[in-house]
Design a protein around this motif. Structure first.
Motif, mmCIF file in Angstrom:
data_model
loop_
_atom_site.group_PDB
_atom_site.id
_atom_site.type_symbol
_atom_site.label_atom_id
_atom_site.label_comp_id
_atom_site.label_asym_id
_atom_site.label_seq_id
_atom_site.Cartn_x
_atom_site.Cartn_y
_atom_site.Cartn_z
ATOM 1 N N GLY A 79 0.853 -1.191 -0.096
ATOM 2 C CA GLY A 79 0.128 -0.253 0.038
ATOM 3 C C GLY A 79 0.503 1.251 -0.137
ATOM 4 N N VAL A 80 1.901 1.269 -0.558
ATOM 5 C CA VAL A 80 2.834 2.246 -0.499
ATOM 6 C C VAL A 80 2.490 3.242 -1.828
ATOM 7 C CG1 VAL A 80 5.223 3.233 -0.829
ATOM 8 C CG2 VAL A 80 4.848 1.268 0.526
ATOM 9 N N CYS A 81 2.611 4.573 -1.362
ATOM 10 C CA CYS A 81 2.072 5.692 -2.286
ATOM 11 C C CYS A 81 2.937 6.995 -2.076
ATOM 12 C CB CYS A 81 0.741 5.989 -2.262
ATOM 13 S SG CYS A 81 0.029 6.996 -3.515
ATOM 14 N N THR A 82 3.354 7.624 -2.840
ATOM 15 C CA THR A 82 4.321 8.793 -2.840
ATOM 16 C C THR A 82 3.189 9.748 -2.908
ATOM 17 O OG1 THR A 82 4.954 9.416 -4.984
ATOM 18 C CG2 THR A 82 6.220 7.873 -3.497
ATOM 19 N N PRO A 83 3.552 11.268 -2.721
ATOM 20 C CA PRO A 83 2.589 12.489 -2.691
ATOM 21 C C PRO A 83 2.270 12.739 -4.211
ATOM 22 C CG PRO A 83 3.832 12.599 -0.785
ATOM 23 C CD PRO A 83 4.334 11.616 -1.185
ATOM 24 N N ASP A 84 3.317 12.501 -4.894
ATOM 25 C CA ASP A 84 3.299 13.001 -6.399
ATOM 26 C C ASP A 84 2.298 11.690 -7.152
ATOM 27 O OD1 ASP A 84 4.551 14.152 -9.012
ATOM 28 O OD2 ASP A 84 4.912 11.786 -9.262
ATOM 29 N N GLN A 85 2.607 10.283 -6.586
ATOM 30 C CA GLN A 85 1.713 9.381 -6.929
ATOM 31 C C GLN A 85 0.466 9.498 -6.699
ATOM 32 O OE1 GLN A 85 3.795 6.190 -5.464
ATOM 33 N NE2 GLN A 85 4.520 5.424 -7.447
ATOM 34 N N TRP A 86 0.100 10.011 -5.527
ATOM 35 C CA TRP A 86 -1.395 10.407 -5.023
ATOM 36 C C TRP A 86 -1.873 11.454 -5.974
ATOM 37 C CZ3 TRP A 86 -3.823 8.374 -0.592
ATOM 38 C CH2 TRP A 86 -5.148 8.820 -0.465
ATOM 39 N N LEU A 87 -1.135 12.419 -6.058
ATOM 40 C CA LEU A 87 -1.456 13.474 -7.115
ATOM 41 C C LEU A 87 -1.987 13.042 -8.581
ATOM 42 C CD1 LEU A 87 0.606 16.275 -5.859
ATOM 43 C CD2 LEU A 87 -1.734 16.057 -5.296
ATOM 44 N N ARG A 88 -1.138 12.294 -9.123
ATOM 45 C CA ARG A 88 -1.555 11.750 -10.479
ATOM 46 C C ARG A 88 -2.627 10.529 -10.534
ATOM 47 N NH1 ARG A 88 2.942 12.006 -14.336
ATOM 48 N NH2 ARG A 88 4.706 12.834 -13.080
ATOM 49 N N ARG A 106 -7.307 -4.916 0.178
ATOM 50 C CA ARG A 106 -5.785 -5.293 -0.301
ATOM 51 C C ARG A 106 -4.773 -4.327 -0.583
ATOM 52 N NH1 ARG A 106 -5.374 -10.275 -0.021
ATOM 53 N NH2 ARG A 106 -3.406 -10.392 -0.497
ATOM 54 N N GLN A 107 -5.035 -3.344 0.390
ATOM 55 C CA GLN A 107 -3.988 -2.144 0.350
ATOM 56 C C GLN A 107 -3.847 -1.507 -1.049
ATOM 57 O OE1 GLN A 107 -0.960 -4.055 2.705
ATOM 58 N NE2 GLN A 107 -1.251 -2.877 4.165
ATOM 59 N N THR A 108 -4.946 -1.290 -1.643
ATOM 60 C CA THR A 108 -4.301 -0.575 -3.081
ATOM 61 C C THR A 108 -5.744 0.455 -3.242
ATOM 62 O OG1 THR A 108 -3.534 -0.890 -5.340
ATOM 63 C CG2 THR A 108 -5.600 -2.681 -4.433
ATOM 64 N N PHE A 109 -5.715 0.885 -4.542
ATOM 65 C CA PHE A 109 -6.767 1.409 -5.174
ATOM 66 C C PHE A 109 -7.426 0.878 -6.109
ATOM 67 C CE2 PHE A 109 -4.031 5.467 -3.827
ATOM 68 C CZ PHE A 109 -4.846 5.847 -2.844
ATOM 69 N N GLN A 110 -8.638 1.144 -6.444
ATOM 70 C CA GLN A 110 -9.239 0.821 -7.759
ATOM 71 C C GLN A 110 -10.178 1.975 -8.043
ATOM 72 O OE1 GLN A 110 -10.807 -3.097 -6.295
ATOM 73 N NE2 GLN A 110 -13.109 -1.870 -6.283
ATOM 74 N N TYR A 111 -10.058 1.985 -9.266
ATOM 75 C CA TYR A 111 -11.335 3.084 -10.259
ATOM 76 C C TYR A 111 -12.598 2.243 -10.754
ATOM 77 C CZ TYR A 111 -6.945 5.925 -10.471
ATOM 78 O OH TYR A 111 -5.975 6.858 -10.279
ATOM 79 N N HIS A 112 -13.492 3.272 -10.557
ATOM 80 C CA HIS A 112 -14.793 2.614 -11.379
ATOM 81 C C HIS A 112 -15.342 3.641 -12.305
ATOM 82 C CE1 HIS A 112 -14.714 0.539 -7.169
ATOM 83 N NE2 HIS A 112 -15.284 -0.519 -7.957
ATOM 84 N N GLY A 113 -15.760 2.949 -13.482
ATOM 85 C CA GLY A 113 -16.488 3.901 -14.432
ATOM 86 C C GLY A 113 -15.739 4.235 -15.452
ATOM 87 N N ASN A 143 -1.909 -8.758 -5.151
ATOM 88 C CA ASN A 143 -1.406 -7.488 -4.491
ATOM 89 C C ASN A 143 -0.980 -8.034 -3.162
ATOM 90 O OD1 ASN A 143 -0.253 -4.878 -4.544
ATOM 91 N ND2 ASN A 143 -1.686 -4.349 -2.814
ATOM 92 N N VAL A 144 0.358 -8.004 -2.845
ATOM 93 C CA VAL A 144 0.997 -8.569 -1.450
ATOM 94 C C VAL A 144 0.660 -7.468 -0.303
ATOM 95 C CG1 VAL A 144 2.682 -9.676 -0.351
ATOM 96 C CG2 VAL A 144 2.460 -9.924 -2.734
ATOM 97 N N LEU A 145 -0.033 -7.918 0.675
ATOM 98 C CA LEU A 145 -0.216 -7.169 1.752
ATOM 99 C C LEU A 145 0.941 -7.140 2.976
ATOM 100 C CD1 LEU A 145 -3.076 -7.289 0.557
ATOM 101 C CD2 LEU A 145 -3.928 -7.437 2.731
ATOM 102 N N ALA A 146 1.198 -5.985 3.594
ATOM 103 C CA ALA A 146 2.097 -6.049 4.513
ATOM 104 C C ALA A 146 1.692 -5.163 5.737
ATOM 105 C CB ALA A 146 3.613 -5.344 4.012
ATOM 106 N N ALA A 147 2.258 -5.464 6.900
ATOM 107 C CA ALA A 147 2.054 -4.914 8.337
ATOM 108 C C ALA A 147 2.202 -3.317 7.665
ATOM 109 C CB ALA A 147 2.752 -4.934 9.541
ATOM 110 N N THR A 148 1.017 -2.596 8.174
ATOM 111 C CA THR A 148 0.773 -1.295 7.472
ATOM 112 C C THR A 148 1.825 -0.180 7.430
ATOM 113 O OG1 THR A 148 -1.625 -1.511 8.318
ATOM 114 C CG2 THR A 148 -1.002 0.631 7.412
ATOM 115 N N ASN A 149 2.457 0.054 8.451
ATOM 116 C CA ASN A 149 3.460 1.353 8.356
ATOM 117 C C ASN A 149 4.671 0.864 8.690
ATOM 118 O OD1 ASN A 149 4.820 3.814 8.456
ATOM 119 N ND2 ASN A 149 3.350 4.698 9.946
#
Length: 574
Positions: A79-88, A106-113, A143-149
């Protein structure tokens, strides 16, 4: 057992390593859909073809094609995401999807539509963010999950590193993804040049899920997964190795008792340097032993039920070339998230935000969650971490930057004051987009929780942490069978109610009431809340009380899941 391969196996075998006719289908403008075979193959590329089921009746009356669109899921190990990736990713949601980002279980994003004509542009924008969707769905390791932080401690950093290493190692090698979505040049000789050293031409019999947990938190729900690694720490706080768990899985089918959810078994212990090879060995045994004739019987949990854990372990050890050690002691204290600010070993701070059902969107006249997170990403210097409970951590905040982050959180309604039940609630998407949904889930659970909150407050339990999860069908994407209160869609407005799952995610729930609606659910739970408030022991969790008080029988693993003892289940599945 039949030796006839399932239809999906034939599709994979003839696909040219996941190519099929996807490239041709994208250029077909007469329909928003793709062929039936390609609908199976496109899952390996990280997406599902769906349609808006709210619009089906009207479009049918007008003799129009269904309102087809794609759900696209990212591969983001841990579930790692940098600020630049978040903005994109935020920009993609507003340009090509339905103006929402959804955090999955599963610690990721998904889009709909995302409509077909926007697919390639969306995939290329994801690639520009240095992310991809390959193997986010399909019969592969997902997607492989890991202890959160990973910045909480050295052990968490090591767990995240292992999750990424496993994800990269088990990633399909086919160039089809780059050819189709990113206009990559087709290799000389085409599909025959491809070699999948781990998966082969037909990949796995079914989906495969891996997690890495760091006790005492079990937020990744290790017992719900095909393969899990539980970190065992030494006296200095370093990872001495991992307990290996196998055979968990949540899916089942109503009315088919030969299908069932199952908690994983602890199979053995491995050294840190052996973990990736253990993962490969487990995946390869399931590749060769899994059922390719019956997809409902194709998960690793059924392989272990059929073959036995001892035989499975022996084959894993043979392929590994060494024995696993005896499992070592460990203990979990819960499978939820820790909200609010926490401090890491390096002096940085981390803020965990509650995101109801993982949906980031702007609500007219209400919270502006999507905009708020975008504003935070514009100033944040650290990273974001998605959790397996559909929440988000603003990670690695310098102490001096915390007030600015706090102000944005308050301004955009991200600081939700949630009850103990609500902050431990989780739902799958279900209607209107999931084609498998039998009932509402994401759109309904908040209102059910509101009704239950009234009763909990009356009994003095408003702040008590109680885990509640809901899915619109029995496939179990939100892991309802491990919840203290689980609700599984049976039909429009109707659910099966499960009770008794362990607060730490280590015990399955039991069917308590079948085919019940809103009023019945509220009425069934209220006397249990009352009894819990009056007769619980110090520190006793709701589900543990129900079992001790004789309200629910503790579930044993495997097929016994269907043996109901609930007093309200008049039509229990036997």
């Amino acid at each position: 057992m039949s030796t006839e391969l399932s239809r999906n196996e034939r599709i994979k075998e003839a696909s040219g390593y996941l190519r099929g006719t996807l490239a041709e289908g994208l250029s077909e403008v007469a329909t928003g859909a793709i062929t039936e075979d390609d609908q199976q193959l496109v899952k390996f590329h990280g997406m599902y073809l769906q349609d808006d089921r709210d619009l089906r009746p009207e479009r049918t009356r007008k003799k129009l094609e269904k309102a087809f669109a794609f759900m696209i899921r990212l591969r983001m190990p841990g579930g790692v995401c940098t600020p630049d990736q978040w903005l994109r990713l935020d920009r993609i949601a507003r340009d090509y999807a339905n103006r929402t980002l959804r955090i999955t279980t599963r610690q990721t994003f998904q889009y709909h539509g995302v409509i077909k004509s926007n697919l390639k542009a969306t995939m290329q924008a994801i690639d520009a963010a240095l992310l991809d969707t390959l193997a986010a769905c399909g019969d592969v390791n997902r997607n492989v999950l890991a202890a959160t932080n990973p910045h909480q401690s050295r052990a968490h950093r090591a767990a995240h590193a292992l999750a990424k290493e496993i994800s990269d190692y088990l990633l399909p090698k086919t160039p089809a993804y780059r050819e189709i979505w990113l206009d990559g040049e087709k290799i000389a000789g085409g599909e025959e040049e491809v070699v999948e050293p781990i998966y082969g031409r037909t990949y796995l019999p079914r989906k495969f899920k891996i997690v890495v947990a760091v006790p005492p938190s079990n937020e990744v729900d290790v017992f719900a997964q095909d393969l899990g690694f539980i970190a065992i720490l030494d006296a200095a706080g370093e990872i001495a190795g991992y307990n290996v768990t196998v055979g968990g899985g949540m899916g089942m089918t109503h009315g088919e008792p030969e299908t069932f959810p199952r908690t994983a078994d602890v199979m053995g212990f491995c050294a840190p340097e052996d973990a990736v090879k253990v993962a490969e060995a487990v995946v390869s045994v399931q590749r060769d032993w899994g059922d390719r004739a019956n997809r409902k019987h194709a998960r690793l949990k059924y392989t272990i039920e059929d073959r036995g854990l001892a035989a499975f372990l022996a084959e894993v050890e043979r392929r590994l070339g060494k024995p696993l050690g005896a499992p070592r002691p460990f203990a979990f204290d819960g499978n939820g998230d820790r909200y609010g600010w926490t401090d890491g070993e390096d002096g940085l701070r981390h803020l965990t935000l509650f995101i109801e059902n993982g949906r980031l969107r702007d609500i007219p006249g209400g919270p502006s969650l999507l905009t708020g997170m975008r504003r935070i990403a514009e100033v944040h210097k650290g990273e974001f971490r998605l959790t397996a409970n559909q929440n988000v951590i603003i990670a690695n905040v310098a102490p001096g930057d915390a007030p600015a982050i706090e102000a944005l959180v308050r301004q955009h309604g991200l600081a939700m004051n949630a009850s103990g039940l609500r902050r431990n609630a989780m739902a799958c998407v279900a209607l209107p987009t999931c084609g498998l949904a039998l009932a509402e889930s994401e759109r309904y659970l908040p209102s059910l929780v509101a009704a239950l909150e009234e009763n909990l407050a009356r009994h003095g339990l408003a702040e008590d942490d109680i885990v509640i999860r809901m899915t619109g069908c029995p496939n179990g994407c939100a892991r309802p069978y491990l919840a203290e209160i689980g609700l599984v869609g049976k039909g429009p407005g109707r659910y099966n109610l499960y009770l008794g799952g362990a607060f730490d995610g280590s015990r399955m729930s039991k069917l308590y009431a079948e085919d019940v609606g809103h009023d019945d659910i509220v009425a069934a739970l209220d006397p249990l809340f009352a009894a819990y408030a009056w007769r619980r022991e110090p520190g006793e969790r709701f589900s543990a009380f129900l079992i001790r008080d004789g309200r629910v029988a503790a579930t044993t693993n495997g097929p016994d899941f269907h043996r109901n003892t609930g007093p309200l289940a008049s039509r229990a599945a036997e």
